[in-house]
Scaffold this motif. Structure first.
Motif, PDB file in Angstrom:
ATOM      1  N   ARG A  45      48.498  41.021  31.435  1.00  0.00           N
ATOM      2  CA  ARG A  45      47.752  39.957  31.820  1.00  0.00           C
ATOM      3  C   ARG A  45      46.725  39.224  30.951  1.00  0.00           C
ATOM      4  NH1 ARG A  45      48.667  39.030  37.327  1.00  0.00           N
ATOM      5  NH2 ARG A  45      46.749  38.599  37.897  1.00  0.00           N
ATOM      6  N   ASN A  48      48.682  36.564  28.848  1.00  0.00           N
ATOM      7  CA  ASN A  48      48.503  34.952  29.271  1.00  0.00           C
ATOM      8  C   ASN A  48      47.252  34.699  29.981  1.00  0.00           C
ATOM      9  OD1 ASN A  48      49.047  36.293  31.610  1.00  0.00           O
ATOM     10  ND2 ASN A  48      50.791  35.720  32.419  1.00  0.00           N
ATOM     11  N   MET A  50      45.794  35.810  32.264  1.00  0.00           N
ATOM     12  CA  MET A  50      45.510  35.907  33.890  1.00  0.00           C
ATOM     13  C   MET A  50      44.426  37.002  34.037  1.00  0.00           C
ATOM     14  SD  MET A  50      47.534  34.215  35.479  1.00  0.00           S
ATOM     15  CE  MET A  50      47.651  34.820  37.397  1.00  0.00           C
ATOM     16  N   ARG A  69      44.184  25.888  26.399  1.00  0.00           N
ATOM     17  CA  ARG A  69      43.925  25.624  27.866  1.00  0.00           C
ATOM     18  C   ARG A  69      44.728  26.745  28.396  1.00  0.00           C
ATOM     19  NH1 ARG A  69      46.296  21.111  29.619  1.00  0.00           N
ATOM     20  NH2 ARG A  69      46.228  21.840  31.936  1.00  0.00           N
ATOM     21  N   GLU A  71      46.467  27.005  31.402  1.00  0.00           N
ATOM     22  CA  GLU A  71      47.893  26.378  31.925  1.00  0.00           C
ATOM     23  C   GLU A  71      48.681  26.004  30.927  1.00  0.00           C
ATOM     24  OE1 GLU A  71      44.734  24.976  32.790  1.00  0.00           O
ATOM     25  OE2 GLU A  71      44.606  25.877  34.841  1.00  0.00           O
ATOM     26  N   ARG A  74      50.146  29.473  29.641  1.00  0.00           N
ATOM     27  CA  ARG A  74      51.100  29.923  30.662  1.00  0.00           C
ATOM     28  C   ARG A  74      52.457  29.286  30.812  1.00  0.00           C
ATOM     29  NH1 ARG A  74      46.230  30.545  34.760  1.00  0.00           N
ATOM     30  NH2 ARG A  74      44.952  32.064  33.722  1.00  0.00           N
ATOM     31  N   ARG A  75      52.374  28.159  30.558  1.00  0.00           N
ATOM     32  CA  ARG A  75      53.864  27.482  30.485  1.00  0.00           C
ATOM     33  C   ARG A  75      54.765  27.895  29.260  1.00  0.00           C
ATOM     34  NH1 ARG A  75      50.978  21.642  32.686  1.00  0.00           N
ATOM     35  NH2 ARG A  75      50.156  22.570  34.474  1.00  0.00           N
ATOM     36  N   TYR A  79      57.036  34.844  32.760  1.00  0.00           N
ATOM     37  CA  TYR A  79      56.414  35.965  33.334  1.00  0.00           C
ATOM     38  C   TYR A  79      57.340  36.550  34.253  1.00  0.00           C
ATOM     39  CZ  TYR A  79      52.373  38.506  35.282  1.00  0.00           C
ATOM     40  OH  TYR A  79      51.555  39.613  35.761  1.00  0.00           O
ATOM     41  N   ILE A  81      57.628  39.709  37.379  1.00  0.00           N
ATOM     42  CA  ILE A  81      57.064  40.763  37.977  1.00  0.00           C
ATOM     43  C   ILE A  81      57.958  41.657  38.993  1.00  0.00           C
ATOM     44  CG2 ILE A  81      54.553  40.017  37.524  1.00  0.00           C
ATOM     45  CD1 ILE A  81      54.892  39.096  40.599  1.00  0.00           C
ATOM     46  N   SER A  83      57.867  42.145  42.198  1.00  0.00           N
ATOM     47  CA  SER A  83      57.895  41.857  43.479  1.00  0.00           C
ATOM     48  C   SER A  83      58.723  40.156  43.490  1.00  0.00           C
ATOM     49  CB  SER A  83      56.583  41.804  44.250  1.00  0.00           C
ATOM     50  OG  SER A  83      55.834  40.922  43.534  1.00  0.00           O
ATOM     51  N   ILE A  84      59.047  40.102  42.037  1.00  0.00           N
ATOM     52  CA  ILE A  84      59.592  38.751  41.869  1.00  0.00           C
ATOM     53  C   ILE A  84      58.692  37.646  42.175  1.00  0.00           C
ATOM     54  CG2 ILE A  84      61.948  37.455  41.943  1.00  0.00           C
ATOM     55  CD1 ILE A  84      62.941  40.077  43.276  1.00  0.00           C
ATOM     56  N   GLY A  85      57.981  37.389  43.235  1.00  0.00           N
ATOM     57  CA  GLY A  85      57.408  36.324  43.630  1.00  0.00           C
ATOM     58  C   GLY A  85      58.119  34.999  43.755  1.00  0.00           C
ATOM     59  N   VAL A  99      58.401  25.668  35.861  1.00  0.00           N
ATOM     60  CA  VAL A  99      57.765  25.130  34.824  1.00  0.00           C
ATOM     61  C   VAL A  99      58.145  23.821  33.925  1.00  0.00           C
ATOM     62  CG1 VAL A  99      57.139  26.102  32.556  1.00  0.00           C
ATOM     63  CG2 VAL A  99      57.241  27.730  34.477  1.00  0.00           C
TER      64      VAL A  99
END
Ligand SMILES: Nc1ncnc2c1ncn2[C@@H]1O[C@H](COP(=O)(O)OP(=O)(O)OP(=O)(O)O)[C@@H](O)[C@H]1O
Ligand SMILES: [Mg+2]
Lengths: 314, 395
Positions: A45, A48, A50, A69, A71, A74-75, A79, A81, A83-85, A99
């Protein structure tokens, strides 16, 4: 491509990551492995942004991430994870399109791209595009997670135990598919896992962490010949060399048959299987030679039990 | 559904009540004028030639309820039929003034008697039992529950119910009724509007930990625990003082009695459900989804608009719905402190012991509350993202 230079992150007086330096070259897949709480996710993390490191610098494609920046950075980094999210209120299509939409692609391009990625990850677009996350199995959701991370074709992928939440069979299948995708796309990947077998199977290089420190960082073979210390050897397990056999394919170790020779009556094995499976076949058949055949069933050579002993070089 | 639906006991109870009222209770009373009581009319007397038709309808409804189980179409039909039976009886009651018995009475009017209220209860029970089975089909259910109110509005509009004493009461004081009706709407909507404007930011600030949860809810709960009347009294003193001290404010309506204290109290009441649901709504959003939204490169504003708000909105809306229906009822009390509204008609009726006047105040409040509830349910259903619709219960 990714360089971490002496990064440290302190949480509540304790260092979650200590003075860690790591270089991942372009197109390489580096696995971070280590016991729970050793700082793998925190390391990931910090790339990126975070999480911002307390000390040290992170470079991605040569530029210090601090100068970008968050944002925008990160674009350009995929990423995934455990738990997929996936967003429950968005369809599979909308999830994958997040994205590209943030990057303001036009609709036609987004549509084509999403369809392409669903096909790539083994999901039929006509069936899955309009489904909601709750209508997916765990394995399908993981595929969407990977498709979503790849959506804007980021050069860098961060994957935090991406296949951790599925059954072993599905996991193995997802790993194989991901390897195929990775061989084609050649992303620079930082991949976190608990699972030594997964690390061995996917990695170009393995980084072993303990208590926030990087203990050893090398190609997998090196961990057989020269583990840095007893902790590393112990963590990778006494059957590590057996697991390493799964990186070798039968077809690279078989001796060809001479054209005149008749086909010997031996137990058969496919040339695309791994040497680990070949070992299992030797054990189960009791024979010290196997007949190697191609997928079409044509004999291509024979495999000697001896060939398993070919040394690993780090 | 945990167990397979058997025969609906609730629905059967409703039908039994209705048949009982049809066979043995008096539905209406034919009165010679506003003051005198008159003769009670049973369903048979009221309906005359269409009485067998009504019995047939009951048999049909009984059959539907017995075999509807969770079949969508049968539930929809049963609920609709139950509503129409009540509406039919009500219409016949309204036409009671055309019965031969009324021909000699120039000021004849019909009051609703016990039986008709039982019929209303019975159809409500049947509709309730049917809509439980339609839980998964929110829009169909809303459609079914609109049958009674919409037909009622139609009957009123056509003048079919002009023979009812409560309608006669309305016709006699149309202007003041409309005034109070408007007043009621303005009071309720001003209060809830202010509640929305204050409650949503309040709940969100607590969610973001900009304000302390304990203190905020202590304050918001306080208004709920005090009885409305004492809260009204509490505000009368400082507002009277303000109005006296600053005549300009007094002219704007800031006085001990009237509009200002009523709106303030109603506003405080609506604050709790809205604040509480706003907080709950944002809390149900999975923090991992918010985290990954950030990791994908959404700005804070984009996370709020694209992830948090759509997922929280259904819960917030149901808070507004609670506040609105509750406030429409509470606004009755505004009549006590000279703020007007339908409450003043009710209290006038109580003072004069005129049941029709009380009804004239009460019925529109019930209908308004129902309408607000219905519209908010519709709105919530429509704005709830499809992927998460199953997680919300709109009843
Ligand atoms: N936001 C945070 N606040 C405080 N402490 C944290 C935070 N994030 C991580 N830590 C701590 O930092 C240490 C490393 O955490 P991290 O999540 O990086 O471990 P991990 O190697 O990913 O573990 P796992 O394999 O269980 O996922 C842990 O001791 C954890 O408690
Ligand atoms: Mg972790």
């Amino acid at each position: 491509m990714i360089s971490l230079r002496n990064i440290t992150k302190i949480y509540g007086g304790r260092a979650a990551v200590s003075n860690l330096s790591l270089e991942v070259s372009e197109g390489e897949l580096c696995v971070l492995i280590g016991p729970s709480g050793c700082g793998k996710s925190t390391t990931l993390r910090m790339i990126n942004r975070m999480v911002d490191p307390d000390q040290g610098t992170v470079l991605v494609s040569g530029s210090n991430v601090k100068s970008l920046r968050p944002e925008a950075l990160r674009r350009s980094i995929g990423y995934v994870i455990q738990s997929i999210g996936l967003f429950p209120h968005m369809t599979v299509f909308e999830n994958v399109a997040v994205v590209p939409r943030l990057l303001k692609w036009n609709t036609g391009r987004i549509k084509d791209r999403v369809a392409e990625l669903l096909v790539l990850t083994g999901l039929e677009p006509a069936i899955y595009s309009r489904r909601y996350p709750r209508e997916l199995s765990g394995g399908e959701a993981q595929r969407v997670g990977v498709a979503r991370a790849l959506a804007a074709d980021p050069p860098v992928l961060l994957m935090d135990e991406p296949f951790g939440a599925v059954d072993p069979l599905t996991r193995s299948k997802l790993q194989a598919e991901f390897l195929t995708i990775q061989r084609r796309l050649k992303k620079t990947v930082l991949f976190v896992t608990h699972d030594v077998e997964e690390a061995v199977r996917l990695s170009d290089k393995i980084a072993v962490l303990r208590d926030g420190f990087l203990i050893q960082y090398d190609v997998p073979e090196a961990f057989i010949t020269a583990p840095a210390d007893p902790f590393v050897a112990n963590f990778l397990g006494s059957d590590f060399s057996l697991k390493m056999l799964s990186r070798r394919l039968v077809k690279d170790y078989c001796a060809s048959l001479s054209p005149s020779e008749s086909v010997p009556p031996l137990p058969r094995i496919n040339d695309k299987t791994t040497m680990k499976e070949a070992l299992s076949r030797f054990v189960s058949s009791g024979s010290n030679r196997l007949l190697v055949e191609s997928s079409s069933g044509a004999p291509v050579g024979q495999l000697e039990l001896r060939s398993l002993l070919k040394p690993f070089r780090g | 559904m945990l167990k397979p639906p058997g025969i609906e006991k609730v629905g059967l109870t409703g039908v039994a009540l209705g048949i009982w009222a049809t066979l043995w209770l008096d539905l209406a009373m034919l009165r010679p004028n506003r003051l005198l009581t008159g003769d009670l009319l049973s369903a048979r007397q009221l309906l005359g030639a269409s009485y067998p038709f009504l019995l047939l309808c009951w048999l049909l409804l009984l059959g539907l309820v017995l075999c509807k189980k969770n079949n969508v179409l049968l539930n929809l039909s049963a609920g609709t039929l139950a509503g129409l039976i009540f509406i039919f009886c009500l219409r016949q009651a309204g036409q009671g003034v055309t019965l031969p018995a009324a021909s000699s009475l120039p000021f004849a009017r019909v009051s609703l008697a016990r039986g008709l209220w039982v019929l209303l209860l019975s159809s409500y029970i049947v509709i309730f039992s049917c809509s439980r089975q339609l839980a998964a089909r929110a829009l169909l259910r809303l459609l079914m529950s609109a049958v009674v109110p919409v037909s009622l509005a139609l009957l009123l509009f056509r003048g079919d119910l002009d023979g009812l004493s409560v309608v006669k009461e309305y016709l006699a004081r149309r202007d003041s009724f409309l005034l109070e009706f408007n007043r009621h709407l303005v009071l309720s909507f001003t209060a809830v509007g202010a509640g929305v404007l204050a409650g949503i930011p309040l709940g969100y600030s607590v969610f973001r930990r900009l304000l302390p949860e304990r203190q905020v809810f202590l304050f918001v709960n306080l208004a709920q625990t005090l009885p409305t009347l004492s809260l009204l009294a509490l505000f009368m003193i400082p507002l009277t003082f303000l109005g006296r001290a600053f005549p300009l404010l007094g002219k704007l309506g800031i006085r001990g009695i009237g509009f200002a204290p009523a709106v303030i109290v109603l506003f405080l009441y609506s604050l709790l459900p809205i604040t509480r649901n706003t907080l709950a709504g944002f809390r149900v959003v999975d923090s991992r989804e918010v985290d990954i939204a950030g990791a994908m490169g959404m700005t804070a504003g984009q996370i709020f608009r694209r992830v948090e708000l759509p997922l929280a909105l259904p819960v917030i809306m149901s808070g507004i719905r609670t506040a609105l229906t509750q406030t429409i009822g509470n606004t009755i009390l505004a009549g006590l402190i000279g703020a007007g509204g339908l409450g003043s008609i009710i209290f006038l009726g109580l003072a004069q012991a005129a049941p029709d006047l009380i009804l004239l105040g009460t019925l529109p409040v019930i209908l308004l509350a129902w309408l607000a509830d219905w519209l908010m349910q519709l709105l919530t259903t429509v704005i709830t993202p499809e992927g998460v619709r199953h997680t919300h219960d709109f009843t």
